[in-house]
Structures are given as C-alpha cells and as structure tokens.
Design a protein around this motif. Structure first.
Motif, short mmCIF file in Angstrom:
data_model
loop_
_atom_site.label_atom_id
_atom_site.label_comp_id
_atom_site.label_asym_id
_atom_site.label_seq_id
_atom_site.Cartn_x
_atom_site.Cartn_y
_atom_site.Cartn_z
N GLY A 297 0.79 -1.22 0.00
CA GLY A 297 0.00 0.00 0.00
C GLY A 297 0.82 1.26 0.00
O GLY A 297 0.26 2.37 -0.01
N LEU A 298 2.17 1.14 0.01
CA LEU A 298 3.04 2.32 0.00
C LEU A 298 3.99 2.20 -1.18
O LEU A 298 4.81 1.28 -1.24
CB LEU A 298 3.82 2.41 1.31
CG LEU A 298 4.45 3.76 1.65
CD1 LEU A 298 3.38 4.84 1.76
CD2 LEU A 298 5.23 3.67 2.95
N PHE A 299 3.91 3.12 -2.13
CA PHE A 299 4.56 3.02 -3.44
C PHE A 299 5.46 4.24 -3.63
O PHE A 299 4.99 5.37 -3.56
CB PHE A 299 3.45 2.98 -4.50
CG PHE A 299 3.93 3.05 -5.92
CD1 PHE A 299 4.20 1.91 -6.65
CD2 PHE A 299 4.07 4.28 -6.56
CE1 PHE A 299 4.60 1.99 -7.97
CE2 PHE A 299 4.48 4.37 -7.87
CZ PHE A 299 4.75 3.22 -8.58
N PHE A 300 6.77 4.02 -3.82
CA PHE A 300 7.72 5.11 -4.04
C PHE A 300 8.16 5.12 -5.50
O PHE A 300 8.19 4.09 -6.17
CB PHE A 300 8.96 4.95 -3.15
CG PHE A 300 8.70 5.18 -1.68
CD1 PHE A 300 8.65 6.46 -1.17
CD2 PHE A 300 8.47 4.11 -0.83
CE1 PHE A 300 8.40 6.68 0.18
CE2 PHE A 300 8.22 4.31 0.51
CZ PHE A 300 8.19 5.60 1.02
N ALA A 301 8.52 6.29 -6.00
CA ALA A 301 8.98 6.43 -7.39
C ALA A 301 9.94 7.61 -7.47
O ALA A 301 9.90 8.53 -6.64
CB ALA A 301 7.80 6.64 -8.33
N ARG A 302 10.82 7.55 -8.47
CA ARG A 302 11.68 8.71 -8.75
C ARG A 302 11.08 9.47 -9.93
O ARG A 302 10.90 8.90 -11.02
CB ARG A 302 13.10 8.27 -9.10
CG ARG A 302 14.03 9.47 -9.31
CD ARG A 302 15.37 9.06 -9.85
NE ARG A 302 16.22 10.21 -10.09
CZ ARG A 302 17.25 10.22 -10.93
NH1 ARG A 302 17.56 9.12 -11.60
NH2 ARG A 302 17.96 11.31 -11.11
N LEU A 303 10.78 10.74 -9.72
CA LEU A 303 10.11 11.54 -10.74
C LEU A 303 11.11 12.26 -11.64
O LEU A 303 10.75 12.71 -12.72
CB LEU A 303 9.17 12.55 -10.08
CG LEU A 303 8.12 11.95 -9.14
CD1 LEU A 303 7.20 13.04 -8.63
CD2 LEU A 303 7.34 10.86 -9.84
N GLY A 304 12.36 12.37 -11.20
CA GLY A 304 13.37 13.06 -12.00
C GLY A 304 14.25 13.91 -11.10
O GLY A 304 13.78 14.48 -10.11
N PHE A 308 11.16 12.91 -5.79
CA PHE A 308 10.60 11.57 -5.67
C PHE A 308 9.11 11.68 -5.33
O PHE A 308 8.64 12.72 -4.85
CB PHE A 308 11.31 10.77 -4.57
CG PHE A 308 12.77 10.52 -4.86
CD1 PHE A 308 13.19 9.32 -5.40
CD2 PHE A 308 13.73 11.49 -4.61
CE1 PHE A 308 14.53 9.09 -5.68
CE2 PHE A 308 15.07 11.28 -4.88
CZ PHE A 308 15.47 10.08 -5.42
N GLY A 309 8.39 10.62 -5.63
CA GLY A 309 6.96 10.59 -5.34
C GLY A 309 6.61 9.40 -4.47
O GLY A 309 7.33 8.40 -4.43
N VAL A 310 5.50 9.51 -3.75
CA VAL A 310 5.03 8.42 -2.92
C VAL A 310 3.51 8.38 -3.00
O VAL A 310 2.85 9.41 -2.98
CB VAL A 310 5.51 8.58 -1.45
CG1 VAL A 310 5.10 9.93 -0.89
CG2 VAL A 310 4.94 7.47 -0.58
N LEU A 311 2.97 7.16 -3.12
CA LEU A 311 1.53 6.95 -3.12
C LEU A 311 1.18 6.07 -1.92
O LEU A 311 1.73 4.98 -1.77
CB LEU A 311 1.07 6.27 -4.41
CG LEU A 311 1.25 7.04 -5.72
CD1 LEU A 311 0.79 6.20 -6.89
CD2 LEU A 311 0.49 8.35 -5.68
N ALA A 312 0.29 6.56 -1.07
CA ALA A 312 -0.22 5.79 0.05
C ALA A 312 -1.61 5.32 -0.32
O ALA A 312 -2.53 6.14 -0.47
CB ALA A 312 -0.23 6.63 1.32
#
Length: 660
Positions: A297-304, A308-312
């Motif tokens: 349920g916790l999703f991290f990403a590199r946006l550039g 960085f981004g995170v989705l809960a």
C-alpha cells in the motif's frame, strides 16, 4: 551388431536430449491404456481357445500371470499419470521402459512359442494371428519410442518367425515372411514418424524459446519504460500510471488515498562540490532508503532529478500522515558518505489527499507540489499536508500568473531605487534597481510574489528586458560617478545567448558598461556552475561589473568567490540584524570584510537600519552600505531630489549621525 549399434545410438541420443525424451514419454503415456487393453483382450482370447488342448499351466496360469502383470502396470500408470518428469526422471523412465518392453516382449513371445504346438491347425493359426496383430498394435502404441518399438519387433520376429519357418508348412512360412516384411515396413514408418515428431518438438521448442525471448524483451522494455535505472524505483511514467489507476479505482469505491512529493534539500551542492558521479551515488542511496520503507500500500517512485513521489494506497488521518512523512524525512536526513566525506541532506515532503485536495491526477499533483513548495520555503526537512492556506496561495498564484501573462509590462512595471551609501564620503556611490508591478486588477503585487511566478513561467525574460531598459534610461540622468546595481534571475545566465542579450541592451542604452553592476545570487549559480561561469565571464569582458548577492546564505559561497569573476560581494542582511549585540555576527562580518580586502573585492553591507549598526560595521572596515537607515527605496522621480548636494537639501539623519 548393426541393430545393437543403432540401439546404443538411440540411447545416447536420448540421454543427450532429455527434453525430447520427456516429450516422447508424455506422448507414449497416452497410449498405455490401449497397449495393455490389446494385450489383455488378445491373450485372454488365445487362452480361452486353448483351455482344452494345452496343459493348464500353459493355457491358464501363465496367461493369467501375464495379464495380472499388465493390470499392475495399468494401475501404476493411473497413479502417476499426472506426474511431471524432470530431465533425470525422463532418462531413467526410458531405461525402465526398454527393460520392460524387453521382458514383456520375451515373455509373451516365449508363451506363444510354447503354446503353438498344441491344438489343431486352426488353433495354431490363431496363435500366429495373435502374435502378428498384437505386434502391429503394440508397435503403433510404441511408435513415439523408436528404440522400444524396434526392440519389440526384433524379439517377436526373431523368435516367432523362426518357429513358423521350422514348421515346414508353406502357409506358416508365408506368414513368417509376411510378418517380417510388415515388420520392416512398420520400422520404416516408425522411423519417419519419429523424425517428424522430433522435428515438431524442435519447432515447438524454438517457438517457446522465441516466445521466451519475446517475453524477455517485453519485460526488459517494460522495465526500461517503467523503472528508473539509477535507483531501481518506478519512474515518473509508472508513478502517474499508478496514480491514474488508483484515482479511478478509489473514485468508483468512494474511498481515498494520499499523494506525496519529496524533494532533497542540499542535493545541488553535492553535485557542485563532489561532482555528478557522487550525486548519482546519493540518489542510489536515497532509492535504497525509500525501498526499505516500502510496504503493502506504499509506493515510491523517482520523478526526476532529486524529486521523488510516494503513493499511500489508503487514506490516512493527518496525524498518521505526518508520522509517515517524518519517518521518510528522518530516513533521508541520515548522513551520506560521498567521496570519502559525509554530506548532510534532508528531504521535504508535501502531501495531498484524495478527494479532499483534488479529484483528478493533475489537481492532486499540483496540490502536493504546492504543499512541497510551502515546506521548501518555510519548513524544510519536514512533512507538509495541503490545506486551505495552500489552496488560497494556489488561487492567488494562478490569478497572478494570468494577469502577468496578459499584462502591459511597459506600462505596469516600474522601478524603485535604493542607494548604496559610502560611509567615508557620506555620499551615495550607486543605486540598486528594484522592480515593482502595479496591476489594474490586483493593485501592487509584492516583488517576491510576481518574480517567483515569472521565473517559473520564463516571463522573467521579458520582465528583465523591460526593467533593465527603464533602469538604464534613469542612469543616463544620474551623475557619472554613480553606478547601477541590477539583480539578475538565474535564467538570464542559463545560456550564452541570454547573457549576450543583456550586453546588447546595455550597449544600446549608451550607458558606459562600467557603470552597470549585475547582481546574481548563489542559488542562480548553483543551477549550472559551468554555464554561469561562462555567462558571467562574458558579461565581465563586456565591461560590466558582477556582484554576488546575499553572501553567506548558501551552502558553499566561499567556493564561488574565487571561481567566478566577481567584483564585489554583498553581505546578507541576516548577519547585520544583530551585529551591534551579537559577537558571532560581528566576527562573521569582520571575516568577510577581511576576505574581500585580501581578494581585492568590494564589499557592500546591506540591511542597516540603526545608527549603532552603522557605527559597528564602519569600525569593522566597511565602507559601502545599504539600508533604510540611509534611504528606503525611492521612486525614479525622487532620486533627483535625493542626489542634490547637501547644502540644497540638508543632511539626512544618517549623514548627520555619521559626521557627528
């Protein structure tokens, strides 16, 4: 020997290609019920017809034992029919099958040979017919296992045909010849079928390999398209795809979730001081730390870059969201080992909740970005949750942006000038141009507000052109000993062409270049140091002066002082506020003044508001100062009055205090 050689060759081939063996055994396993069905039916029929003509052990007990063996094998097959064979199991099963074919083929042939002499000629003919039809049926059932089929053919032909030939009966001899010829034909058919089967297995294997390669390429392409190669985190594309999917699913279920944007504080300085390779190592470490925090349920990403981004996936309360944000920020604020040194960074995170902050992907991202921007301005290294205050700021920012885009900049922009005062001569030595904007709809807009928005939209280029021309028009009316100080945003030194544009504007004005000093902040320099160096060098070579503004507020100001062609430095007002009461501030100002003196640079102390501050910095060695003590920013039409000789206008409070 030829047959044995071929048999040995077949066995070697089988061992060398266990996958083919497995395919053959799987195909043969489907024929096993038919094989044993033929043996049981044919053997039972022969046994029944010979029950009165042959001894009981031969007509009853031996066939019963053989049929029982067939039934046992059928039961075993039924139990293991779903088993998946490994390569080693397949080769082992093939060897067992060959032994079983040899044993059963010999047993049934021997029983038929012993039974043949009993009974009438019709019963003997039935035995011969039994051997021929059973042989043909069994060979077709064994046709996937060429070695086993040929082994059975050899056993039956060699044993029973010999019996038929030695009867000296023409009919039986003809049957023996017929069985032999048919057996040879069957052997050829089986050989051709096995070749076709082997080719089909090979083709399917190639197809599967091709499909696997295609799938592997597809997986690689998917990874390249959705995974950031540096940090192994999902990339910007994957982040927005997940955000859209989550938005659609949650909207349908009337649920909620949270979107977070993370930005590293101080990362640009790592690149500038240690190089981009070290910066990449820091980003890799950030990715590892975020992955360690990931959970269902916790999703991290590199946006550039360093964003960085995170989705809960679940909608958290504000308290839980702050706690999660603090865990993320704390993880990112731990020291980083870079090029043998320890770098201190922090992370700021902005949160936006669905559907409270927005119901579309664009709205959520903008709201999270607004919260992040607010945190970067005032609460670095902490989590910030989007609120109504941020909503008001967004609406205000949108309104200012729209008005700025459609503004008549020539009519609405104007300048105020704040003098730079000489403590020794008690006269102004120059004036700093300060841009102002009065909009018919918004009224007066604070400079920090519209300049920030203009820099985001690149409208700042038009604003710079308009304000610089207006400022140079005023300079032409000033005494020749006064210079103009003009602030440049980062974008104006981002390319050589833009730097050339500034030089052309100065040249067209007729104002001597040495009377123009361009001020640049450290933040503008850190965006692209090499390009900044090239642009500032070009400006300096054109005859203009270059000044470093807000010295001391950045991470590495000292590294820029000797690497860039500065003529002067402005000490930030934060060091002057308590210079008359704080010994640390006094030492810092003294150190900067000494540094400038040793490097042959001029130094301007800004932010003076009291006579006590002026006395202290003068005692420390300062000469050029600026602040409300000497004059607030003046409209252009008030500058002439300010510049009149003292006998005409009287002494200012600051001048009177300084002279006393």
């Amino acid at each position: 020997m030829g047959r044995l050689a071929r048999l040995r060759e077949g066995l070697l081939v089988a061992e060398g290609d266990p996958e083919l063996v497995r395919s053959k055994l799987q195909a043969f396993s489907r024929q096993i019920p038919l094989l044993y069905f033929m043996l049981l039916v044919n053997t039972t029929a022969v046994a029944i017809t010979h029950r009165h003509s042959a001894p009981a052990w031969l007509a009853l007990y031996v066939p019963a034992a053989l049929c029982a063996l067939c039934i046992v094998r059928c039961v075993r097959w039924w139990r293991v029919r779903q088993r998946v064979l490994t390569d080693d199991d397949a080769v082992s099963e093939l060897r067992k099958l060959l032994w079983l074919v040899g044993v059963l083929g010999t047993a049934f042939s021997l029983w038929s040979r012993l039974l043949f002499p009993y009974g009438t000629v019709f019963e003997q003919a039935q035995v011969a017919f039994y051997m021929a039809t059973t042989l043909v049926g069994c060979m077709f059932c064994l046709m996937h296992i060429r070695v086993a089929a040929l082994l059975l053919l050899s056993i039956v032909i060699l044993s029973f045909s010999t019996v038929l030939v030695f009867t000296r009966c023409p009919v039986f001899i003809a049957m023996a010849i017929d069985m032999t010829l048919v057996g040879v034909a069957l052997a050829v058919i089986i050989q051709l079928y096995c070749q076709t089967f082997t080719g089909a297995v090979g083709a399917q294997r190639e197809l599967q390999a091709s499909q696997q390669n295609t799938q592997r390429l597809s997986d690689d392409n998917f990874r390249l398209a959705n995974i950031d190669s540096l940090t192994d985190l999902p990339n910007r594309r994957s982040f927005f795809a997940s955000l859209r999917a989550m938005s659609e699913q949650t909207f349908a279920s009337s649920g909620g979730f949270n979107v977070g944007l993370i930005d590293l504080d101080g990362f640009k300085q790592v690149n500038d001081i240690y190089g981009h390779a070290s910066g990449d190592l820091v980003l890799q470490e950030v990715g590892a730390r975020l992955l360690a925090l990931a959970e269902p349920g916790l999703f991290f990403a590199r946006l550039g870059g360093d964003e960085f981004g995170v989705l809960a996936q679940h909608k958290f309360s504000n308290e839980t969201l702050v706690e999660l944000g603090e865990r993320i920020c704390n993880a990112l604020s731990q020291p980083y080992l870079v090029a043998g040194n320890v770098a201190e960074l922090s992370g700021t995170i902005g949160w936006a909740a669905f559907p409270d902050a927005g119901t579309t992907v664009t709205q959520l991202f903008e709201r999270a970005d607004a919260a992040l921007y607010f945190g970067k301005e005032s609460r670095r290294g902490t989590p910030v949750i989007f609120s109504t205050e941020h909503e008001t700021r967004i609406r205000r920012s949108s309104l200012v942006t729209q008005e700025l885009r459609h503004a008549d900049l020539e009519a609405e922009l104007f300048l105020e000038f704040q003098p730079i005062y000489d403590l020794l001569t008690h006269r102004p030595m120059g004036l700093e141009a300060l841009g102002r904007w009065h909009n018919p709809r918004l009224g007066m807009v604070r400079p920090e507000e519209f300049i920030r928005i203009a820099e985001r939209t690149e409208l700042i280029l038009r604003i710079t052109d308009v304000l610089l021309r207006k400022a140079l028009d005023e300079v032409a009316r000033w005494p020749s000993e006064l210079f103009l100080s003009f602030n440049l945003p980062a974008i104006d030194i981002s390319t050589s062409a833009r730097a050339r544009r500034l030089i052309d504007i100065v040249s067209a004005s007729g104002v001597p270049p040495h009377r123009v000093s361009f001020e640049i902040t450290e933040t503008a320099v850190t965006r692209d140091f090499e390009q900044a160096h090239s642009a500032l060098t070009m400006i300096k070579q054109a005859g203009c002066r270059v000044s470093l503004d807000d010295f001391g507020t950045g991470y590495s100001s000292l590294s820029y002082v000797h690497r860039l062609p500065f003529d002067s430095i402005k000490i930030d007002r934060s060091f002057v506020t308590d210079v008359d009461s704080n010994s640390a501030s006094k030492k810092i100002v003294k150190s900067v003044l000494d540094l400038c003196r040793n490097l042959g640079l001029e130094c301007v102390v800004e932010g003076l508001e009291t006579a006590q501050q002026a006395e202290v910095v003068k005692a420390l060695g300062a000469r050029a100062v600026q602040g409300y003590l000497f004059s607030p920013p003046l409209r252009a039409n008030a500058v002439d009055t300010y510049l009149r000789p003292a006998p005409d206008r009287g002494l200012t409070v600051a001048e009177a205090q300084a002279q006393s």
